[in-house]
Each structure stands twice: as C-alpha cells, then as structure tokens.
Scaffold this motif. Structure first.
Motif, PDB file in Angstrom:
ATOM      1  N   TYR A 280       0.834  -1.202   0.000  1.00 28.59           N
ATOM      2  CA  TYR A 280       0.000   0.000   0.000  1.00 28.59           C
ATOM      3  C   TYR A 280       0.875   1.260   0.000  1.00 28.59           C
ATOM      4  N   ALA A 281       1.951   1.228   0.803  1.00 29.11           N
ATOM      5  CA  ALA A 281       2.858   2.383   0.860  1.00 29.11           C
ATOM      6  C   ALA A 281       3.528   2.611  -0.490  1.00 29.11           C
ATOM      7  N   GLU A 282       3.947   1.508  -1.142  1.00 29.93           N
ATOM      8  CA  GLU A 282       4.584   1.630  -2.460  1.00 29.93           C
ATOM      9  C   GLU A 282       3.592   2.151  -3.497  1.00 29.93           C
ATOM     10  N   LYS A 283       2.336   1.680  -3.396  1.00 26.62           N
ATOM     11  CA  LYS A 283       1.311   2.162  -4.316  1.00 26.62           C
ATOM     12  C   LYS A 283       1.073   3.659  -4.126  1.00 26.62           C
ATOM     13  N   LYS A 284       1.053   4.074  -2.869  1.00 26.27           N
ATOM     14  CA  LYS A 284       0.856   5.492  -2.567  1.00 26.27           C
ATOM     15  C   LYS A 284       2.024   6.325  -3.101  1.00 26.27           C
ATOM     16  N   GLU A 285       3.250   5.822  -2.887  1.00 23.82           N
ATOM     17  CA  GLU A 285       4.438   6.534  -3.373  1.00 23.82           C
ATOM     18  C   GLU A 285       4.445   6.604  -4.900  1.00 23.82           C
ATOM     19  N   ASN A 286       4.033   5.488  -5.538  1.00 26.26           N
ATOM     20  CA  ASN A 286       3.967   5.485  -7.004  1.00 26.26           C
ATOM     21  C   ASN A 286       2.960   6.507  -7.510  1.00 26.26           C
ATOM     22  N   PHE A 287       1.811   6.568  -6.830  1.00 24.80           N
ATOM     23  CA  PHE A 287       0.777   7.525  -7.216  1.00 24.80           C
ATOM     24  C   PHE A 287       1.282   8.956  -7.060  1.00 24.80           C
ATOM     25  N   GLU A 288       1.950   9.204  -5.932  1.00 20.87           N
ATOM     26  CA  GLU A 288       2.485  10.550  -5.691  1.00 20.87           C
ATOM     27  C   GLU A 288       3.540  10.911  -6.736  1.00 20.87           C
ATOM     28  N   TYR A 289       4.369   9.911  -7.100  1.00 25.29           N
ATOM     29  CA  TYR A 289       5.396  10.170  -8.112  1.00 25.29           C
ATOM     30  C   TYR A 289       4.762  10.481  -9.464  1.00 25.29           C
ATOM     31  N   ILE A 290       3.771   9.694  -9.860  1.00 23.96           N
ATOM     32  CA  ILE A 290       3.106   9.928 -11.145  1.00 23.96           C
ATOM     33  C   ILE A 290       2.463  11.312 -11.160  1.00 23.96           C
ATOM     34  N   CYS A 291       1.815  11.699 -10.042  1.00 28.80           N
ATOM     35  CA  CYS A 291       1.211  13.036  -9.954  1.00 28.80           C
ATOM     36  C   CYS A 291       2.282  14.113 -10.101  1.00 28.80           C
ATOM     37  N   SER A 292       3.413  13.907  -9.413  1.00 29.17           N
ATOM     38  CA  SER A 292       4.520  14.861  -9.484  1.00 29.17           C
ATOM     39  C   SER A 292       5.087  14.909 -10.900  1.00 29.17           C
ATOM     40  N   TRP A 293       5.220  13.734 -11.523  1.00 26.89           N
ATOM     41  CA  TRP A 293       5.772  13.651 -12.865  1.00 26.89           C
ATOM     42  C   TRP A 293       4.874  14.357 -13.876  1.00 26.89           C
ATOM     43  N   VAL A 294       3.568  14.121 -13.769  1.00 30.61           N
ATOM     44  CA  VAL A 294       2.620  14.762 -14.679  1.00 30.61           C
ATOM     45  C   VAL A 294       2.691  16.278 -14.533  1.00 30.61           C
ATOM     46  N   HIS A 295       2.761  16.731 -13.270  1.00 26.59           N
ATOM     47  CA  HIS A 295       2.867  18.174 -13.019  1.00 26.59           C
ATOM     48  C   HIS A 295       4.169  18.730 -13.603  1.00 26.59           C
ATOM     49  N   GLU A 296       5.246  17.955 -13.470  1.00 29.31           N
ATOM     50  CA  GLU A 296       6.558  18.402 -13.951  1.00 29.31           C
ATOM     51  C   GLU A 296       6.609  18.484 -15.475  1.00 29.31           C
ATOM     52  N   ILE A 297       5.972  17.534 -16.127  1.00 31.35           N
ATOM     53  CA  ILE A 297       6.056  17.494 -17.587  1.00 31.35           C
ATOM     54  C   ILE A 297       5.167  18.545 -18.238  1.00 31.35           C
ATOM     55  N   LYS A 298       4.203  19.062 -17.494  1.00 30.51           N
ATOM     56  CA  LYS A 298       3.325  20.113 -18.032  1.00 30.51           C
ATOM     57  C   LYS A 298       4.121  21.376 -18.376  1.00 30.51           C
ATOM     58  N   THR A 299       5.158  21.666 -17.575  1.00 30.01           N
ATOM     59  CA  THR A 299       5.918  22.908 -17.776  1.00 30.01           C
ATOM     60  C   THR A 299       6.598  22.964 -19.131  1.00 30.01           C
ATOM     61  N   PRO A 300       7.443  21.969 -19.505  1.00 30.40           N
ATOM     62  CA  PRO A 300       8.069  22.047 -20.837  1.00 30.40           C
ATOM     63  C   PRO A 300       7.064  21.977 -21.976  1.00 30.40           C
ATOM     64  N   ILE A 301       5.964  21.267 -21.784  1.00 34.39           N
ATOM     65  CA  ILE A 301       4.934  21.208 -22.831  1.00 34.39           C
ATOM     66  C   ILE A 301       4.316  22.590 -23.029  1.00 34.39           C
ATOM     67  N   SER A 302       3.992  23.267 -21.912  1.00 32.19           N
ATOM     68  CA  SER A 302       3.404  24.603 -21.993  1.00 32.19           C
ATOM     69  C   SER A 302       4.366  25.596 -22.626  1.00 32.19           C
ATOM     70  N   VAL A 303       5.652  25.526 -22.222  1.00 35.96           N
ATOM     71  CA  VAL A 303       6.654  26.430 -22.784  1.00 35.96           C
ATOM     72  C   VAL A 303       6.821  26.185 -24.281  1.00 35.96           C
ATOM     73  N   SER A 304       6.840  24.919 -24.685  1.00 37.37           N
ATOM     74  CA  SER A 304       6.977  24.576 -26.104  1.00 37.37           C
ATOM     75  C   SER A 304       5.801  25.127 -26.906  1.00 37.37           C
ATOM     76  N   THR A 305       4.599  24.963 -26.373  1.00 41.12           N
ATOM     77  CA  THR A 305       3.397  25.480 -27.041  1.00 41.12           C
ATOM     78  C   THR A 305       3.461  26.996 -27.187  1.00 41.12           C
ATOM     79  N   LEU A 306       3.910  27.653 -26.128  1.00 47.14           N
ATOM     80  CA  LEU A 306       4.019  29.113 -26.146  1.00 47.14           C
ATOM     81  C   LEU A 306       5.044  29.580 -27.170  1.00 47.14           C
ATOM     82  N   LEU A 307       6.162  28.893 -27.258  1.00 53.05           N
ATOM     83  CA  LEU A 307       7.203  29.248 -28.235  1.00 53.05           C
ATOM     84  C   LEU A 307       6.687  29.121 -29.670  1.00 53.05           C
ATOM     85  N   ILE A 308       5.927  28.066 -29.910  1.00 48.50           N
ATOM     86  CA  ILE A 308       5.373  27.855 -31.247  1.00 48.50           C
ATOM     87  C   ILE A 308       4.348  28.944 -31.583  1.00 48.50           C
ATOM     88  N   GLU A 309       3.476  29.287 -30.588  1.00 46.69           N
ATOM     89  CA  GLU A 309       2.455  30.305 -30.804  1.00 46.69           C
ATOM     90  C   GLU A 309       3.074  31.672 -31.118  1.00 46.69           C
TER      91      GLU A 309
END
Length: 341
Positions: free
Chosen positions: A115-144
């Motif tokens: 359960y602890a590992e599942k929770k940590e995995n979930f937290e990591y995925i949430c953190s990862w998704v949040h982290e990857i949004k930044t370069p995607i947003s910047v890339s979109t802005l540069l193209i626009e």
C-alpha cells in the motif's frame, strides 16, 4: 463442532481404548493363575467405560465452546479478529495459534508495504505529470509566438524543452522497469569514455546555451556493467549537474582506479547540497532544499540512480559542500568484491 465431527476426530483414541480393554480383559480372563468371576470382568469394563465416557464428554464440551468461538470469529466483521482468538486448550492449539498470528503479521506487513509503495507510485506519477506540463506549456508558447518566422534562439529553446520532456518520459519508463530489472539487462565490458561522450553529446545544446564548460580527465577504462542502464545512470547525474550549475559553470568528469575498485567521478561547481540533505538525496521523492528553491525536481533521478547501480553490483556516493561543489562517484568494485556491495 457436532458430536459426529468430534467422534471422528477422536476415532483413533476410541480404537485404542477398545483394543486396550479387549487385551486387558483377555489377559485377565485367560490367565489360569488369576481367579476372577465374569461379573468382576464386566464390572471392570463398565467402570473403565464410564471413566472414558466422562473424559470424552468433558473434552467434547470444552472443544465445542472453543470451536464455536472460532466459528463466530470467522463470520465476524472485525478487522483484527485474529487478536481475539479464544484461549487455546492444549499445546497443539497454542502452537497453531502462534503460527497463525505470525503469518497474519507477515501478511499484514506485506500488505502495508504494498500500500505504501502504491501510494508513493501515485504521488510520483502526480509529481511527474505536473513536472512534464511545464516544458509542454513552454513549447506550445514558443510555437504560438513564432508562427510567422522561427528564429534560431527560439528553435534552441524549443529543443531544450523537448529534451526535458524526453528526459522525464525516459525517467518514468526506467522507473516502471525497475522491478523487472532481471529480465532486461546484459552485462559486458563497457568503455567509459564512449559512454561519457554519448552522454555529453545528448546534452550538448544545454552546455552551449548556458555556456557551461566540460572538462574530461582520464577516462580510458572499461567497467563490467550493462551499457543501457549505465548510460541512464550517467545521463541522470549529468542532467542533475547541469540543472544546478550556474551560467558559465564547470563540470569535470574523470575516472580513477585502485586495488579495490574503479570509479567515475562527475563534479560540478554548482549550488551544492546542504549538509542536512546529503544523507537523504537517494530517498524516493526527496527534493530537499534545492528542490524547493529551484522547483524543478521530482526527487526521483538520484533514487533511480542508486537503485539501478545497486542492482548492477555498483554503488553511488555523493560528496558536497553547499555553495561550492557537488561530486558524484560511481563505484565499480573489482569482481571479487561484488558480494560486499
């Protein structure tokens, strides 16, 4: 427990009793030296049967209560029913109860760990998704901003953001393979200079854009490892050095060897690591003071580096003085010392 079930449980004792009484009766009756009446033999058998019947009845009612309590616990909805087991009535039941509690504790610990590992995995995925949004947003802005004409600077910035996305995707991919590591590795001799050059080439544009110098020392050694996994380890360490190095900084990579081991050292003159964080930098999800200050860290890079290195039979250590330097050392023990890692 029904009477029929109890008698079936005691069938060997009943057979033993009947056999014993038959043997005693036969010995007494057939022995010519013993003068005894048939009525006395009958009286002896009735008395023995009466005592045996009292024993069976007492044993039945005692066990009936014990098994009734067990059955009630089986059908109860208590989460901790195992700790409410009735008092055992013999040593065998006591041993089985101790075994049951031990097995339950082990299973409970495994479930809590999962359960602890599942929770940590979930937290990591949430953190990862949040982290990857930044370069995607910047890339979109540069193209626009550059629909009409794309300048070299913007292309360079866009390429850097895409490389960040690629790095984050690669990180989560390696993380997902961590538990199945045994199915995806091939150990052979790896040329350290070649791997270092490949890593530097991957981050070349970041070195150029941020004017970070790279100095390569003695790297003409080979190590026994898996090329793909070791390349990922080097990539994560160099990426970290670039992340926390200042504009115009310096990263120095060189190798050393002695009687016990070979080692590859990646040293930068970046922000360094605070003394209170140095012992925890390899913990999963730990970002420390630098992670909060720069807001760019998922806390998974060094965790993966440590885990993968250990699985390969290597080790990774860090030395740092805050505000001065950080030195990451990959240790490759000689073959005779691998079991000590």
């Amino acid at each position: 427990m029904s009477l029929k079930e109890y008698l079936l449980d005691q069938r060997y004792l009943i057979i033993f009793y009947i056999t014993l009484m038959a043997f005693v009766t036969a010995v007494v009756y057939l022995d010519p030296a013993v003068k005894i009446w048939i009525e006395d033999i009958l009286y002896m058998n009735i008395g023995a049967f009466f005592l045996f019947f009292i024993y069976l009845s007492g044993s039945y009612w005692t066990r009936r209560k014990y098994y009734r309590d067990i059955n009630a616990l089986i059908h109860s909805e208590q989460n901790e029913a195992i700790y409410s087991l009735p008092e055992p009535i013999n040593n065998g039941q006591k041993l089985f109860q101790q075994l049951l509690i031990k097995m339950y504790s082990i299973q409970k610990g495994q479930i809590e760990q999962a359960y602890a590992e599942k929770k940590e995995n979930f937290e990591y995925i949430c953190s990862w998704v949040h982290e990857i949004k930044t370069p995607i947003s910047v890339s979109t802005l540069l193209i626009e901003k550059n629909k009409d004409g794309i300048s070299e600077d913007y292309l360079s910035s866009l390429d850097e953001e895409i490389k960040k996305i690629d790095g984050l995707v690669e990180q989560v991919l390696y993380y997902s393979r961590l538990e199945d590591f045994a199915h995806d590795y091939f150990i052979n001799e790896c040329d350290v200079r070649m791997l270092v050059n490949e890593t530097i080439k991957k981050h070349a544009k970041i070195f150029i854009n941020r004017n970070i110098r790279i100095e390569l020392g003695m790297l003409d050694i080979t190590v026994t490892s898996d090329k793909k996994w070791l390349l990922f380890i080097l990539d994560q360490i160099v990426s970290n050095s670039l992340k926390y190095s200042p504009q115009g900084g310096l990263i120095n990579i060189f190798a050393e060897k002695d009687e016990k081991e070979k080692s590859v050292i990646i040293e930068d003159n970046g922000v360094g690591i605070k003394a209170e964080d140095i012992e925890r930098v390899f913990d999963r999800g730990f970002t420390g003071y630098n992670g909060r200050l720069f807001g760019k860290s998922t806390g998974m890079g060094l965790y993966l580096v440590k885990k993968l290195a250990r699985k390969l039979g290597h080790d990774v250590t860090i030395e740092s003085v805050y505000g001065e330097y950080t030195r990451v050392i990959i240790h490759f023990p000689k073959l005779g010392d691998y079991l000590k890692v």
